[in-house]
Design an enzyme around this catalytic site. Structure first.
Site, short mmCIF file in Angstrom:
data_model
loop_
_atom_site.label_atom_id
_atom_site.label_comp_id
_atom_site.label_asym_id
_atom_site.label_seq_id
_atom_site.Cartn_x
_atom_site.Cartn_y
_atom_site.Cartn_z
N TYR A 85 31.14 -29.54 23.98
CA TYR A 85 30.44 -28.73 22.98
C TYR A 85 31.29 -28.60 21.71
O TYR A 85 30.84 -28.91 20.62
CB TYR A 85 30.13 -27.36 23.57
CG TYR A 85 29.30 -26.47 22.67
CD1 TYR A 85 27.94 -26.71 22.47
CD2 TYR A 85 29.87 -25.37 22.01
CE1 TYR A 85 27.17 -25.88 21.65
CE2 TYR A 85 29.11 -24.54 21.20
CZ TYR A 85 27.76 -24.80 21.02
OH TYR A 85 27.00 -23.98 20.20
N PHE A 108 15.94 -20.33 21.43
CA PHE A 108 16.07 -18.95 20.93
C PHE A 108 16.00 -18.91 19.38
O PHE A 108 15.01 -18.47 18.80
CB PHE A 108 17.38 -18.38 21.49
CG PHE A 108 17.93 -17.17 20.81
CD1 PHE A 108 17.13 -16.07 20.56
CD2 PHE A 108 19.28 -17.12 20.44
CE1 PHE A 108 17.65 -14.93 19.93
CE2 PHE A 108 19.80 -16.00 19.81
CZ PHE A 108 18.99 -14.92 19.54
N LEU A 142 18.99 -27.95 15.10
CA LEU A 142 19.55 -26.96 16.04
C LEU A 142 19.71 -27.51 17.44
O LEU A 142 20.38 -26.88 18.28
CB LEU A 142 18.64 -25.72 16.12
CG LEU A 142 18.72 -24.69 15.00
CD1 LEU A 142 17.88 -25.14 13.81
CD2 LEU A 142 18.24 -23.35 15.48
#
Ligand code: NAD
Length: 337
Positions: free
Chosen positions: A169, A35, A97
């Site tokens: 995460y 994205f 990213l």
């Protein structure tokens, strides 16, 4: 995919950045088929850069970058950041990213998520050291865990469960940040860290484990399916439209005083998940019902960034309201999903 609305949004970002030039600069974007990564590939190419995208397509999609296939300044390598051969060209900028992002997805792949943000980040930092590049690492508001201070400033250390279901995460990003700062302190490497708070917009995935709240609610609303809220929906998030996020990321790269620094990127307009679901229901003119489901473990109760540092250092504030951003995103989902 690059429809008219995305093209207009890209021009909007260009004018916000006062047409800054990256003429003849080589940029590496890891996670460039995702994205945010695909928007960055677009914006750097428009600014005159040559862009190499590294992506293993674990959550990204070639559809996001298909329109760049014939651009002679764009290349894609379908490889994993933890296991790749070193690119031959030298990069002026590395935007790191690559990571699984959606909670359901990373919880299914916890080891891979930890390794991407640890050994993957180390590989990118080593590459930056060899190339003398500027490296930008996309960290997350998740490093704050279940924050006790709202709005949350960069000085808050975080309240994270290190062995909870989200820790792959949260701790992966915390380790990634610590490693970037260690390279800055040890080698003087030019690193910059952005802590992104829930960005949304065109090109997000709405399917299965990859779907985050906004694309999930929109696709459910458009398909007249139940809108699935976790818990009673009183938990809050602050959503930032993609044009604002991308502008802030590029500004972080361009601001000299951001070397070795971290900055929150987000929109301080705090919204409960139930209000978000109701707003999407009304904007999609859907006859869906809102249904309530068990809340996942360690789901943070509130998320809202303190934006003072971004305002001061980047001279940047988000411009797009939630309603405007949702309208743009809904119209993109109507056309392309
Ligand atoms: N979008 C947000 O709201 C948000 C919030 C906080 C942080 N971030 C961070 O921004 C970055 C981009 O997020 P996004 O929303 O674009 O997610 P995304 O899932 O759309 O993009 C991530 C990309 O990384 C790729 N990838 C994952 N692991 C990889 C690996 N080991 N090797 C190579 N490629 C790999 C995926 O295939 C995907 O294309 C991530 O680092 C994420 O943690 C995003």
């Amino acid at each position: 995919m690059i429809g008219t609305s995305v093209q207009e949004d890209l021009q909007e970002i260009r004018s916000e950045l006062e047409s800054s030039s990256f003429e003849d600069q080589n940029c590496l974007v890891t996670g460039g088929a995702g994205f945010l990564g695909s928007w960055l590939c677009d914006i750097f190419l428009l600014a005159g850069a040559k862009v190499c995208c590294i992506d293993n397509l674990s959550s990204g999609s070639l559809e996001n970058i298909n329109h760049l296939k014939r651009n002679k300044h764009f290349t894609i390598r379908r490889v994993d950041v933890t296991n790749h051969s070193e690119p031959r060209e030298k990069f002026h900028y590395i935007l790191h990213l690559a990571s699984r992002v959606s909670p359901e997805d990373y919880q299914e792949h916890p080891i891979e998520t930890l390794l991407t943000n640890s050994t993957g980040t180390k590989d990118m930092l080593e590459l930056a050291r060899k190339n003398d590049s500027v490296l930008l690492y996309t960290s997350s508001s998740e490093i704050y865990g279940n924050s006790e201070i709202i709005p949350t400033p960069e000085t808050y250390y975080g309240y994270v469960n290190p062995i909870g279901s989200r820790s792959c995460y949260d701790e992966g990003k915390r380790f990634g940040e610590a490693l970037c700062i260690a390279y800055y302190k040890t080698y003087g490497l030019d690193v910059r860290i952005t802590r992104i708070f829930n960005s949304y917009g065109p090109r997000m995935r709405a399917d299965g484990a990859y779907a985050r709240a906004i694309p999930r609610f929109i696709s459910q609303g458009l398909a007249s399916q139940d809108i699935t809220v976790y818990g009673n929906g009183s938990q809050t998030r602050s959503f930032c439209y993609v044009t604002d996020t991308i502008t802030a990321i590029v500004k972080t790269l361009q601001t000299l005083s951001m070397k070795g620094e971290v900055v929150n990127i987000g929109n301080p307009e705090e919204t409960s998940i139930l209000t978000l679901a109701q707003q999407i229901l009304s904007l999609t003119k859907s006859n869906s019902r809102i249904t309530f489901h068990p809340r996942p473990q360690d789901d943070p109760q509130r998320r809202c960034p303190d934006m003072s540092r971004a305002k001061k250092k980047l001279k940047w504030e988000p411009r797009v309201t939630l309603e405007q951003g949702l309208q743009k995103t809904i119209s993109w989902f109507r056309d392309y999903s």
